[in-house]
Design a protein around this motif. Structure first.
Motif, PDB file in Angstrom:
ATOM      1  N   LEU A 121      37.204  36.018  35.532  1.00 36.33           N
ATOM      2  CA  LEU A 121      36.065  36.367  34.683  1.00 36.33           C
ATOM      3  C   LEU A 121      35.756  35.208  33.741  1.00 36.33           C
ATOM      4  O   LEU A 121      36.671  34.484  33.333  1.00 36.33           O
ATOM      5  N   PRO A 122      34.493  35.023  33.380  1.00 35.47           N
ATOM      6  CA  PRO A 122      34.143  33.948  32.451  1.00 35.47           C
ATOM      7  C   PRO A 122      34.861  34.106  31.114  1.00 35.47           C
ATOM      8  O   PRO A 122      35.026  35.217  30.615  1.00 35.47           O
ATOM      9  N   ASN A 123      35.275  32.987  30.540  1.00 35.40           N
ATOM     10  CA  ASN A 123      35.973  33.005  29.259  1.00 35.40           C
ATOM     11  C   ASN A 123      34.952  32.937  28.131  1.00 35.40           C
ATOM     12  O   ASN A 123      34.702  31.890  27.556  1.00 35.40           O
ATOM     13  N   SER A 124      34.349  34.074  27.832  1.00 37.05           N
ATOM     14  CA  SER A 124      33.372  34.141  26.750  1.00 37.05           C
ATOM     15  C   SER A 124      33.937  34.998  25.624  1.00 37.05           C
ATOM     16  O   SER A 124      34.848  35.808  25.833  1.00 37.05           O
ATOM     17  N   LYS A 125      33.386  34.811  24.437  1.00 36.47           N
ATOM     18  CA  LYS A 125      33.812  35.591  23.274  1.00 36.47           C
ATOM     19  C   LYS A 125      33.646  37.088  23.553  1.00 36.47           C
ATOM     20  O   LYS A 125      34.514  37.896  23.221  1.00 36.47           O
ATOM     21  N   GLU A 126      32.531  37.449  24.180  1.00 34.14           N
ATOM     22  CA  GLU A 126      32.251  38.851  24.465  1.00 34.14           C
ATOM     23  C   GLU A 126      33.263  39.434  25.457  1.00 34.14           C
ATOM     24  O   GLU A 126      33.728  40.557  25.282  1.00 34.14           O
ATOM     25  N   ASN A 127      33.596  38.681  26.514  1.00 35.09           N
ATOM     26  CA  ASN A 127      34.578  39.165  27.485  1.00 35.09           C
ATOM     27  C   ASN A 127      35.950  39.325  26.847  1.00 35.09           C
ATOM     28  O   ASN A 127      36.665  40.284  27.131  1.00 35.09           O
ATOM     29  N   ARG A 128      36.330  38.392  25.976  1.00 33.53           N
ATOM     30  CA  ARG A 128      37.625  38.498  25.286  1.00 33.53           C
ATOM     31  C   ARG A 128      37.643  39.724  24.387  1.00 33.53           C
ATOM     32  O   ARG A 128      38.615  40.477  24.361  1.00 33.53           O
ATOM     33  N   MET A 129      36.549  39.935  23.661  1.00 33.34           N
ATOM     34  CA  MET A 129      36.472  41.079  22.747  1.00 33.34           C
ATOM     35  C   MET A 129      36.511  42.402  23.519  1.00 33.34           C
ATOM     36  O   MET A 129      37.246  43.327  23.153  1.00 33.34           O
ATOM     37  N   LEU A 130      35.758  42.480  24.599  1.00 34.15           N
ATOM     38  CA  LEU A 130      35.727  43.690  25.419  1.00 34.15           C
ATOM     39  C   LEU A 130      37.092  43.955  26.039  1.00 34.15           C
ATOM     40  O   LEU A 130      37.614  45.071  25.965  1.00 34.15           O
ATOM     41  N   LEU A 131      37.693  42.944  26.627  1.00 33.87           N
ATOM     42  CA  LEU A 131      38.994  43.100  27.266  1.00 33.87           C
ATOM     43  C   LEU A 131      40.057  43.494  26.251  1.00 33.87           C
ATOM     44  O   LEU A 131      40.866  44.387  26.504  1.00 33.87           O
ATOM     45  N   HIS A 132      40.045  42.871  25.086  1.00 33.46           N
ATOM     46  CA  HIS A 132      41.016  43.214  24.045  1.00 33.46           C
ATOM     47  C   HIS A 132      40.867  44.673  23.623  1.00 33.46           C
ATOM     48  O   HIS A 132      41.861  45.398  23.494  1.00 33.46           O
ATOM     49  N   TYR A 133      39.637  45.129  23.423  1.00 33.61           N
ATOM     50  CA  TYR A 133      39.417  46.521  23.023  1.00 33.61           C
ATOM     51  C   TYR A 133      39.945  47.487  24.083  1.00 33.61           C
ATOM     52  O   TYR A 133      40.657  48.436  23.781  1.00 33.61           O
ATOM     53  N   LEU A 134      39.587  47.239  25.331  1.00 35.52           N
ATOM     54  CA  LEU A 134      39.982  48.151  26.401  1.00 35.52           C
ATOM     55  C   LEU A 134      41.489  48.194  26.571  1.00 35.52           C
ATOM     56  O   LEU A 134      42.083  49.264  26.708  1.00 35.52           O
ATOM     57  N   LEU A 135      42.115  47.040  26.555  1.00 36.91           N
ATOM     58  CA  LEU A 135      43.562  46.993  26.756  1.00 36.91           C
ATOM     59  C   LEU A 135      44.321  47.524  25.549  1.00 36.91           C
ATOM     60  O   LEU A 135      45.328  48.216  25.714  1.00 36.91           O
ATOM     61  N   SER A 136      43.859  47.231  24.346  1.00 38.44           N
ATOM     62  CA  SER A 136      44.567  47.707  23.159  1.00 38.44           C
ATOM     63  C   SER A 136      44.450  49.217  23.006  1.00 38.44           C
ATOM     64  O   SER A 136      45.277  49.839  22.351  1.00 38.44           O
ATOM     65  N   ASN A 137      43.434  49.815  23.624  1.00 38.04           N
ATOM     66  CA  ASN A 137      43.286  51.270  23.591  1.00 38.04           C
ATOM     67  C   ASN A 137      43.795  51.922  24.864  1.00 38.04           C
ATOM     68  O   ASN A 137      43.547  53.098  25.111  1.00 38.04           O
ATOM     69  N   ASN A 138      44.489  51.139  25.685  1.00 42.81           N
ATOM     70  CA  ASN A 138      45.105  51.624  26.925  1.00 42.81           C
ATOM     71  C   ASN A 138      44.099  52.369  27.800  1.00 42.81           C
ATOM     72  O   ASN A 138      44.388  53.423  28.358  1.00 42.81           O
ATOM     73  N   LEU A 139      42.896  51.812  27.900  1.00 48.08           N
ATOM     74  CA  LEU A 139      41.854  52.405  28.730  1.00 48.08           C
ATOM     75  C   LEU A 139      41.926  51.818  30.134  1.00 48.08           C
ATOM     76  O   LEU A 139      42.279  50.651  30.307  1.00 48.08           O
ATOM     77  N   PRO A 140      41.586  52.607  31.138  1.00 44.76           N
ATOM     78  CA  PRO A 140      41.622  52.079  32.505  1.00 44.76           C
ATOM     79  C   PRO A 140      40.594  50.965  32.665  1.00 44.76           C
ATOM     80  O   PRO A 140      39.461  51.105  32.235  1.00 44.76           O
ATOM     81  N   ILE A 141      41.019  49.876  33.253  1.00 46.88           N
ATOM     82  CA  ILE A 141      40.131  48.734  33.352  1.00 46.88           C
ATOM     83  C   ILE A 141      40.310  48.038  34.695  1.00 46.88           C
ATOM     84  O   ILE A 141      41.403  47.963  35.215  1.00 46.88           O
ATOM     85  N   THR A 142      39.204  47.599  35.251  1.00 44.50           N
ATOM     86  CA  THR A 142      39.225  46.804  36.477  1.00 44.50           C
ATOM     87  C   THR A 142      38.277  45.629  36.280  1.00 44.50           C
ATOM     88  O   THR A 142      37.415  45.642  35.403  1.00 44.50           O
ATOM     89  N   LYS A 143      38.441  44.624  37.122  1.00 42.60           N
ATOM     90  CA  LYS A 143      37.557  43.462  37.075  1.00 42.60           C
ATOM     91  C   LYS A 143      36.114  43.904  37.298  1.00 42.60           C
ATOM     92  O   LYS A 143      35.193  43.458  36.613  1.00 42.60           O
ATOM     93  N   GLU A 144      35.910  44.811  38.245  1.00 38.94           N
ATOM     94  CA  GLU A 144      34.570  45.290  38.555  1.00 38.94           C
ATOM     95  C   GLU A 144      33.965  46.036  37.368  1.00 38.94           C
ATOM     96  O   GLU A 144      32.775  45.900  37.075  1.00 38.94           O
TER      97      GLU A 144
END
Length: 189
Positions: free
Chosen positions: A103-126
């Motif tokens: 995935l592109p290394n953008s501020k938005e992608n980092r922020m989104l990924l951090h939120y999802l993972l820190s809240n233990n939400l199911p996440i996929t690349k898609e």
């Protein structure tokens, strides 16, 4: 059923507390290895729930790992992505995870990924890719909470669902939103 009851249930029901963890193919989860068993089996604690899983590489007990889930014969196989003691907050750790997901290394992608993972939400690349297609370029806590709600409730990850839930969470009442919609269709004089 009253619309107020529906909205209240949607936003305030304890969804994850009573629900069993359902792993999906391609999902990322953060878990701690609690026990190792023969034949590459291990007990992994993800959040408050413990489960058995097959492992693809050697790991250490009492260590936390990022796992990518693949389902084979109805059994989860967890592939270790990175090792960490907590949710990555440093730019380098998040960058490495984004690279592994291509995935592109953008501020938005980092922020989104951090939120999802820190809240233990199911996440996929898609899912991240879909969300980034329609998520506004500048977003904050309310937008992230709406995405979290969509994932928890297993709602479709579409712009329309996101917009609808965002409207319900806004400070405006439903009557104000209906009036704005009605006025947008009136002919200009």
């Amino acid at each position: 059923m009253n619309i107020n009851h529906i909205v209240h249930d949607l936003f305030h029901e304890n969804r994850l507390g009573n629900k069993a963890l359902e792993l999906r193919d391609g999902q990322l989860v953060y878990g701690k290895l609690t026990k190792l068993f023969p034949q590459q089996m291990a007990e992994v604690q993800i959040g408050a729930q413990k489960m058995l899983a097959s492992l693809t590489i050697p790991v250490t007990v009492d260590q936390s790992y990022w796992f990518q889930v693949s389902i084979t014969d109805d059994k989860p196989i967890l592939k270790v992505l990175t090792q960490a003691n907590e949710v990555p907050t440093e730019k380098e750790n998040m960058t490495g995870l984004l690279q592994q997901l291509n995935l592109p290394n953008s501020k938005e992608n980092r922020m989104l990924l951090h939120y999802l993972l820190s809240n233990n939400l199911p996440i996929t690349k898609e899912a991240i890719g879909n969300i980034r297609e329609w998520l506004p370029s500048s977003f904050g806590k309310q937008e992230l909470a709406t995405i979290g709600l969509m994932l928890e409730r297993e709602l479709p990850l579409t712009k329309e669902v996101f917009s609808s839930l965002s409207s319900l969470q806004s400070d405006k009442g439903i009557s104000v939103l209906i009036e704005e919609l009605h006025s947008s269709f009136l002919p200009i004089k």
